[in-house]
Each structure stands twice: as structure tokens, then as C-alpha cells.
Enzyme design. Structure first.
Site, PDB file in Angstrom:
ATOM      1  N   ASP A 151      -0.441  -7.490  -1.279  1.00 27.59           N
ATOM      2  CA  ASP A 151       0.087  -6.275  -0.653  1.00 27.59           C
ATOM      3  C   ASP A 151      -0.642  -4.997  -1.038  1.00 27.59           C
ATOM      4  OD1 ASP A 151       0.789  -5.930  -3.276  1.00 27.59           O
ATOM      5  OD2 ASP A 151       2.907  -6.394  -2.987  1.00 27.59           O
ATOM      6  N   GLU A 162       0.659 -15.350  -0.204  1.00 32.90           N
ATOM      7  CA  GLU A 162       1.824 -14.603  -0.713  1.00 32.90           C
ATOM      8  C   GLU A 162       2.426 -13.763   0.421  1.00 32.90           C
ATOM      9  OE1 GLU A 162       1.985 -12.810  -4.939  1.00 32.90           O
ATOM     10  OE2 GLU A 162       2.327 -11.074  -3.667  1.00 32.90           O
ATOM     11  N   GLU A 209       3.223  -0.725  -1.009  1.00 30.25           N
ATOM     12  CA  GLU A 209       3.026  -2.176  -0.854  1.00 30.25           C
ATOM     13  C   GLU A 209       3.902  -2.798   0.230  1.00 30.25           C
ATOM     14  OE1 GLU A 209       3.389  -0.597  -3.737  1.00 30.25           O
ATOM     15  OE2 GLU A 209       1.540  -0.970  -4.831  1.00 30.25           O
ATOM     16  N   HIS A 243       3.162   0.617 -13.834  1.00 31.39           N
ATOM     17  CA  HIS A 243       2.134   1.331 -13.062  1.00 31.39           C
ATOM     18  C   HIS A 243       2.577   1.756 -11.665  1.00 31.39           C
ATOM     19  CE1 HIS A 243       1.278  -1.904 -10.208  1.00 31.39           C
ATOM     20  NE2 HIS A 243       1.522  -2.721 -11.201  1.00 31.39           N
ATOM     21  N   ARG A 287       3.594   3.378  -8.285  1.00 30.68           N
ATOM     22  CA  ARG A 287       3.514   4.748  -7.776  1.00 30.68           C
ATOM     23  C   ARG A 287       4.884   5.398  -7.616  1.00 30.68           C
ATOM     24  NH1 ARG A 287      -1.436   3.305  -6.168  1.00 30.68           N
ATOM     25  NH2 ARG A 287      -2.898   4.901  -5.482  1.00 30.68           N
ATOM     26  N   HIS A 305      -2.035   0.514 -18.147  1.00 30.69           N
ATOM     27  CA  HIS A 305      -2.809   0.442 -16.896  1.00 30.69           C
ATOM     28  C   HIS A 305      -3.803   1.608 -16.845  1.00 30.69           C
ATOM     29  CE1 HIS A 305      -3.553   0.496 -12.555  1.00 30.69           C
ATOM     30  NE2 HIS A 305      -2.937  -0.676 -12.452  1.00 30.69           N
TER      31      HIS A 305
HETATM   32  C1  UD1 Z   1      -3.070  -0.975  -7.225  1.00 28.18           C
HETATM   33  C2  UD1 Z   1      -2.278  -1.409  -6.004  1.00 28.18           C
HETATM   34  C3  UD1 Z   1      -0.919  -1.960  -6.418  1.00 28.18           C
HETATM   35  C4  UD1 Z   1      -1.047  -3.028  -7.472  1.00 28.18           C
HETATM   36  C5  UD1 Z   1      -1.865  -2.507  -8.625  1.00 28.18           C
HETATM   37  C6  UD1 Z   1      -2.105  -3.607  -9.625  1.00 28.18           C
HETATM   38  C7  UD1 Z   1      -2.548  -0.169  -3.918  1.00 28.18           C
HETATM   39  C8  UD1 Z   1      -2.178   1.028  -3.144  1.00 28.18           C
HETATM   40  N1  UD1 Z   1      -2.049  -0.255  -5.131  1.00 28.18           N
HETATM   41  O1  UD1 Z   1      -2.403   0.143  -7.783  1.00 28.18           O
HETATM   42  O2  UD1 Z   1      -0.276  -2.520  -5.284  1.00 28.18           O
HETATM   43  O3  UD1 Z   1       0.239  -3.394  -7.908  1.00 28.18           O
HETATM   44  O4  UD1 Z   1      -3.143  -2.044  -8.139  1.00 28.18           O
HETATM   45  O5  UD1 Z   1      -2.534  -3.113 -10.843  1.00 28.18           O
HETATM   46  O6  UD1 Z   1      -3.281  -1.000  -3.439  1.00 28.18           O
HETATM   47  N2  UD1 Z   1      -8.534   2.480 -12.416  1.00 28.18           N
HETATM   48  C9  UD1 Z   1      -9.603   2.370 -13.276  1.00 28.18           C
HETATM   49  N3  UD1 Z   1     -10.107   1.126 -13.539  1.00 28.18           N
HETATM   50  C10 UD1 Z   1      -9.567   0.001 -13.029  1.00 28.18           C
HETATM   51  C11 UD1 Z   1      -8.455   0.117 -12.189  1.00 28.18           C
HETATM   52  C12 UD1 Z   1      -7.963   1.365 -11.862  1.00 28.18           C
HETATM   53  O7  UD1 Z   1     -10.128   3.360 -13.778  1.00 28.18           O
HETATM   54  O8  UD1 Z   1     -10.056  -1.085 -13.324  1.00 28.18           O
HETATM   55  C13 UD1 Z   1      -8.026   3.843 -12.079  1.00 28.18           C
HETATM   56  C14 UD1 Z   1      -8.971   4.597 -11.129  1.00 28.18           C
HETATM   57  O9  UD1 Z   1      -8.983   5.948 -11.484  1.00 28.18           O
HETATM   58  C15 UD1 Z   1      -8.280   4.411  -9.777  1.00 28.18           C
HETATM   59  C16 UD1 Z   1      -6.822   4.447 -10.187  1.00 28.18           C
HETATM   60  O10 UD1 Z   1      -6.772   3.741 -11.412  1.00 28.18           O
HETATM   61  O11 UD1 Z   1      -8.630   5.416  -8.868  1.00 28.18           O
HETATM   62  C17 UD1 Z   1      -5.834   3.893  -9.194  1.00 28.18           C
HETATM   63  O12 UD1 Z   1      -6.209   2.593  -8.754  1.00 28.18           O
HETATM   64  P1  UD1 Z   1      -5.558   2.015  -7.376  1.00 28.18           P
HETATM   65  O13 UD1 Z   1      -6.059   0.639  -7.158  1.00 28.18           O
HETATM   66  O14 UD1 Z   1      -5.749   2.983  -6.282  1.00 28.18           O
HETATM   67  O15 UD1 Z   1      -4.010   2.017  -7.674  1.00 28.18           O
HETATM   68  P2  UD1 Z   1      -3.170   1.178  -8.714  1.00 28.18           P
HETATM   69  O16 UD1 Z   1      -2.127   2.092  -9.235  1.00 28.18           O
HETATM   70  O17 UD1 Z   1      -4.070   0.496  -9.656  1.00 28.18           O
HETATM   71  N1  UDP Z   2      -2.058  -8.665 -16.771  1.00 27.88           N
HETATM   72  C1  UDP Z   2      -3.249  -8.807 -17.500  1.00 27.88           C
HETATM   73  N2  UDP Z   2      -3.520  -7.893 -18.498  1.00 27.88           N
HETATM   74  C2  UDP Z   2      -2.676  -6.874 -18.805  1.00 27.88           C
HETATM   75  C3  UDP Z   2      -1.481  -6.718 -18.026  1.00 27.88           C
HETATM   76  C4  UDP Z   2      -1.217  -7.627 -17.009  1.00 27.88           C
HETATM   77  O1  UDP Z   2      -4.030  -9.717 -17.258  1.00 27.88           O
HETATM   78  O2  UDP Z   2      -2.971  -6.091 -19.726  1.00 27.88           O
HETATM   79  C5  UDP Z   2      -1.787  -9.618 -15.663  1.00 27.88           C
HETATM   80  C6  UDP Z   2      -0.398 -10.213 -15.605  1.00 27.88           C
HETATM   81  O3  UDP Z   2      -0.312 -11.422 -16.329  1.00 27.88           O
HETATM   82  C7  UDP Z   2      -0.173 -10.439 -14.114  1.00 27.88           C
HETATM   83  C8  UDP Z   2      -0.997  -9.327 -13.465  1.00 27.88           C
HETATM   84  O4  UDP Z   2      -1.895  -8.871 -14.473  1.00 27.88           O
HETATM   85  O5  UDP Z   2      -0.727 -11.665 -13.681  1.00 27.88           O
HETATM   86  C9  UDP Z   2      -0.099  -8.218 -12.994  1.00 27.88           C
HETATM   87  O6  UDP Z   2      -0.876  -7.128 -12.595  1.00 27.88           O
HETATM   88  P1  UDP Z   2      -0.265  -5.683 -12.306  1.00 27.88           P
HETATM   89  O7  UDP Z   2       0.980  -5.508 -13.100  1.00 27.88           O
HETATM   90  O8  UDP Z   2      -1.377  -4.727 -12.523  1.00 27.88           O
HETATM   91  O9  UDP Z   2       0.025  -5.717 -10.757  1.00 27.88           O
HETATM   92  P2  UDP Z   2       1.266  -6.210  -9.865  1.00 27.88           P
HETATM   93  O10 UDP Z   2       1.534  -7.624 -10.192  1.00 27.88           O
HETATM   94  O11 UDP Z   2       2.409  -5.296 -10.175  1.00 27.88           O
HETATM   95  O12 UDP Z   2       0.779  -6.008  -8.478  1.00 27.88           O
END
Ligand code: UD1
Ligand code: UDP
Length: 383
Positions: free
Chosen positions: A97, A119, A133, A213, A215, A245
Site C-alpha cells: 500500500d 497483500e 495507505e 512512523h 503519518r 525510523h
Molecule cells: C513509507 C510508506 C508507508 C510505509 C513506510 C514503511 C508511503 C506514502 N509511505 O512511509 O506506507 O508504512 O514507508 O516504513 O508510501 N528516509 C531515509 N532513508 C530511508 C527511508 C526513509 O532517509 O531509508 C527518509 C527520507 O527523508 C524520506 C522520508 O524518510 O524522504 C520519508 O520516506 P517515505 O517513504 O516518503 O515515507 P515513510 O514515512 O517512510
Molecule cells: N523492521 C526491521 N528493522 C527495524 C524495524 C522494523 O527490519 O528496525 C521490519 C519489521 O520486522 C517488519 C517491517 O520492518 O517486517 C515493518 O516495516 P515498517 O514498520 O517500516 O512499515 P509498515 O509495516 O508499517 O508498512
């Protein structure tokens, strides 16, 4: 030979697609399998790619610091076009999602390519939670040709939206496949994060593992969560471990509120095997994550979910998960109940498998073999 392109971009998608990549690669005579990462996440994606030894064929490297939804969505759609034109897949597979999921599905649809959604069918029926999502999933369902639903209730959600039954297959969630693979490897892995968490977990304290994490929790929600964590940490038999995160909005607030607090350990995101090790070792989990709600029942760990709505009611029904929202008092009192009420703790610590037994990837690939014309497979499945 069918050309299959798996597209993903974030940590949870990578974890849930990894077992499927592996399974598809077992049929090189039938499938030409390629992986495209949008790299919506970078470091958190690379951790997973490394653990599962996946080397993407296309890496769009799209992540921008503090990216917004408009920019990310348009860059995924634009950057996917040349990849799709180059590889010309018969099927694009997306998962879950995220922005990558919905935008990659749309990019494939624009070129007349069939889309498979892994999923599929999760719903809260509230378009604002989880945000964005819930809408990403609904958009992907409208676009997809094949819907791999993790549970019967996900299938029913799809049927209610007039998705034809013959396009839906209930498979379990591939996260269980990934978790079982990780559990096999954690004890022998030389991953340095595992050593770090093992050292940190020494001692008699009850470990509360925290992640967050979402939003829709930014602002008051996260403030309340941090206040609750600080209060819970005042119990002297407790150690809080919180891999934070990398979203800068989360980093800023959590470090401002919780740095240098007694009994609270803020870490960088952990490698998947280290996180799995910690889930196994901890006493309870406090999270707003989707994937962790699916993993915890397999490990028999109680989870308090800091959200108002969940699309994963199965784990609530199995008794492993309680929804606590983001009210400080409710989070604190629920942690207290689990720390000190052994009956409740015992009930929430039973092992359950509402998301399958780890055969989801196998089922998905067998289905793809069948729909792409392998009659031998069809016979085997019918038996
Ligand atoms: C995203 C997904 C969310 C998912 C989550 C899992 C969307 C809109 N959101 O949210 O559904 O649950 O990932 O974790 O698709 N960043 C880093 N390094 C990384 C990852 C992220 O620096 O490896 C920072 C960057 O500044 C980036 C920001 O996090 O711009 C936000 O990342 P983004 O993927 O847009 O949103 P998430 O909150 O991670
Ligand atoms: N996870 C990981 N390292 C961490 C925290 C979470 O590998 O430090 C794994 C966790 O086991 C799960 C997935 O990341 O499989 C969940 O990711 P996240 O919470 O970022 O996203 P969501 O599931 O909410 O979309």
C-alpha cells in the site's frame, strides 16, 4: 516464457517481496524474473536487499530527503516508464500500500501491462487512516488483474468492491515466509546488528520494543507516544529499545523528546534479522507498524498498536494485538497491565498463524504458473 517484473521501494515491501523473488527464480524455464526498486527508501531498503541477497536489475534511486507525496508519486510514474518499455513485462507485481505500489501499478496499466497485487484487500474503510495507505490499496485494487489476498476477510473486502472471485486467491501473507526464512538464519548470522542487540538485551529487565512512523500520528499523536514511553520507562524493571525510523519528522521529534532518558535506548533502524531476534527476545511490542502486527502472532508476542484503526483485525481476533490509539494514559495503563497482569500476558502470548504458515509465495507462484499455461502445475494444484 513469461516476463515478470517485481517492483518495490520501501523496507516492508522488500521484506514481503523477497520470498516471492526467491520462489519465482526457481522457475527460470517458465519465468524471466526481474526486480525493479524505486528506492523510495534507500538505507532501509538496502538493509533488506543485503540480507536476502537481492541485486535489483533496475534501481531508480528516487528517494529525496523529506520527500512529499506529490513529488514521489510523479517521479515513480515517470521513472517506471522507461523500465517497462525496456523489459516489456507480461506481468508487474506490486505489494501492499505504499506510493511505490500504487504509482507503479498505474504506470504498468498505462502501458497495458497486467498487474498482480500481493497483500490485496486490506481495508479500514477510513480513507484518512492509515494515510495515504488506505487509498493506495484501493487504487491498486481497481487497477490490478490478479489479487493475492492474505486472508479470507481481505478476500471478502475485495468481493464487496466487485472484484471477480476468480481473480482473487487467498494465500496468507508473504511476511510469514520472510519471517520463517529470517528465523532460520538469525542464530548463525554474523550480522553486526545482531551482536549489538544481544549485548543491549543482557540483564533481567523486561524489554519493550517500540517502533512508530505513521503519518497520521505526526503532531499530537507522536507527542503523546513520546510522553507515554517516558512514563513507562520509569518502571525500574523495564528497558525500552526503540529503533527509530529514518523519516526526518520522526527522527527530530523522537530524539528531541527521548534522547538521554533513563531506560530508553534509541537505535538506528535494525537489519531485518536483528529486528527479528529482538522481537523474539522482547517482552512486548509497542508499535504503529502494519508488518509487525502480522509477525508478532507467529512469535507469540503481545502487541499494543498505537493507532485508532487497523486493517489487520485477524491479530486482534487471535488475541495477540490490542488497539490502544495514541492517548498517553491508555498506552501507559495498557503497558502496565501487560507488565503486571500475568493472565492477560499469558493470553496475549499464544502463538497463532492468522496470516498463513509460510506458503504464500509458493501459492502465488503456482497460481501464476497455472494462469500462464503450465498444465502440469494445474493438475498438481487440482489434486
Ligand atoms: C513509507 C510508506 C508507508 C510505509 C513506510 C514503511 C508511503 C506514502 N509511505 O512511509 O506506507 O508504512 O514507508 O516504513 O508510501 N528516509 C531515509 N532513508 C530511508 C527511508 C526513509 O532517509 O531509508 C527518509 C527520507 O527523508 C524520506 C522520508 O524518510 O524522504 C520519508 O520516506 P517515505 O517513504 O516518503 O515515507 P515513510 O514515512 O517512510
Ligand atoms: N523492521 C526491521 N528493522 C527495524 C524495524 C522494523 O527490519 O528496525 C521490519 C519489521 O520486522 C517488519 C517491517 O520492518 O517486517 C515493518 O516495516 P515498517 O514498520 O517500516 O512499515 P509498515 O509495516 O508499517 O508498512
Amino acid at each position: 516464457m513469461q516476463r515478470i517484473l517485481l517492483v518495490f521501494g520501501t523496507r516492508p515491501e522488500a521484506i514481503k517481496m523477497a520470498p516471492l523473488v526467491r520462489e519465482l527464480l526457481r522457475y527460470p524455464d517458465q519465468f524471466q524474473t526481474r526486480v525493479c526498486v524505486t528506492a523510495q527508501h534507500r538505507a532501509m531498503l538496502d538493509q533488506v536487499l543485503e540480507f536476502f541477497d537481492i541485486k535489483p536489475d533496475y534501481d531508480l534511486n528516487l528517494m529525496m530527503p523529506d520527500q512529499d507525496l506529490h513529488g514521489l508519486t510523479s517521479s515513480v510514474i515517470t521513472a517506471m516508464k522507461p523500465v517497462l518499455e525496456d523489459f516489456k513485462p507480461d506481468f508487474v507485481i506490486v505489494q501492499g500500500d505504499t506510493t511505490t505500489t500504487a504509482a507503479a501499478a498505474l504506470a504498468a496499466f498505462y502501458l497495458g501491462i497486467k498487474v498482480c497485487h500481493v497483500e490485496a484487500g486490506l481495508r479500514t474503510h477510513n480513507k484518512l487512516a492509515p494515510f495515504p495507505e488506505e487509498i493506495n490499496r484501493r487504487l491498486t485494487s481497481v487497477i490490478a488483474d490478479y489479487h493475492f489476498a492474505p486472508t479470507q476477510s481481505a478476500r471478502e473486502n475485495l468481493l464487496q468492491e466487485n472484484i471477480p472471485d476468480e481473480r482473487i486467491l487467498v494465500t496468507g501473507n508473504t511476511v510469514v515466509d520472510a519471517l520463517l526464512l529470517a528465523l532460520e538464519k538469525v542464530e548463525t548470522s554474523e550480522d553486526p546488528d545482531i551482536d549489538r542487540v544481544k549485548k543491549l538485551s543482557e540483564g533481567e529487565e523486561k524489554i519493550i520494543l517500540v517502533t512508530g512512523h505513521r503519518r497520521e500520528n505526526f503532531g499530537d499523536g507522536f507527542e503523546n507516544i513520546c510522553r507515554a514511553i517516558k512514563e513507562v520507562a520509569q518502571n525500574e524493571n523495564v528497558k525500552i529499545i526503540y529503533p527509530v525510523h529514518l523519516n526526518p519528522k520522526v527522527q527530530r521529534l523522537v530524539h528531541e523528546r527521548l534522547d538521554n532518558q533513563p531506560n530508553i535506548h534509541l537505535l538506528k533502524p535494525l537489519s531485518y534479522p536483528a529486528f527479528v531476534w529482538l522481537m523474539k527476545r522482547c517482552y512486548l511490542i509497542l508499535t504503529d507498524s502494519g508488518g509487525i502486527q502480522e509477525e508478532a502472532p507467529v512469535l507469540g508476542k503481545p502487541v499494543l498498536v498505537m493507532r485508532d484503526a487497523t486493517e489487520r483485525m485477524e491479530a486482534v481476533e487471535s488475541g495477540n494485538v490490542i488497539m490502544v490509539g495514541t492517548d498517553t494514559a491508555k498506552i501507559v495503563s495498557s503497558c502496565h497491565d501487560l507488565l503486571y497482569e500475568s493472565d492477560l500476558y499469558h493470553r496475549m502470548s499464544q502463538v497463532h498463524n492468522p496470516y498463513g504458515n509460510g506458503e504464500a509465495s509458493w501459492l502465488i507462484v503456482q497460481h501464476l504458473r497455472e494462469v500462464t499455461g503450465d498444465r502440469e502445475t494445474k493438475k498438481k494444484i487440482d489434486c
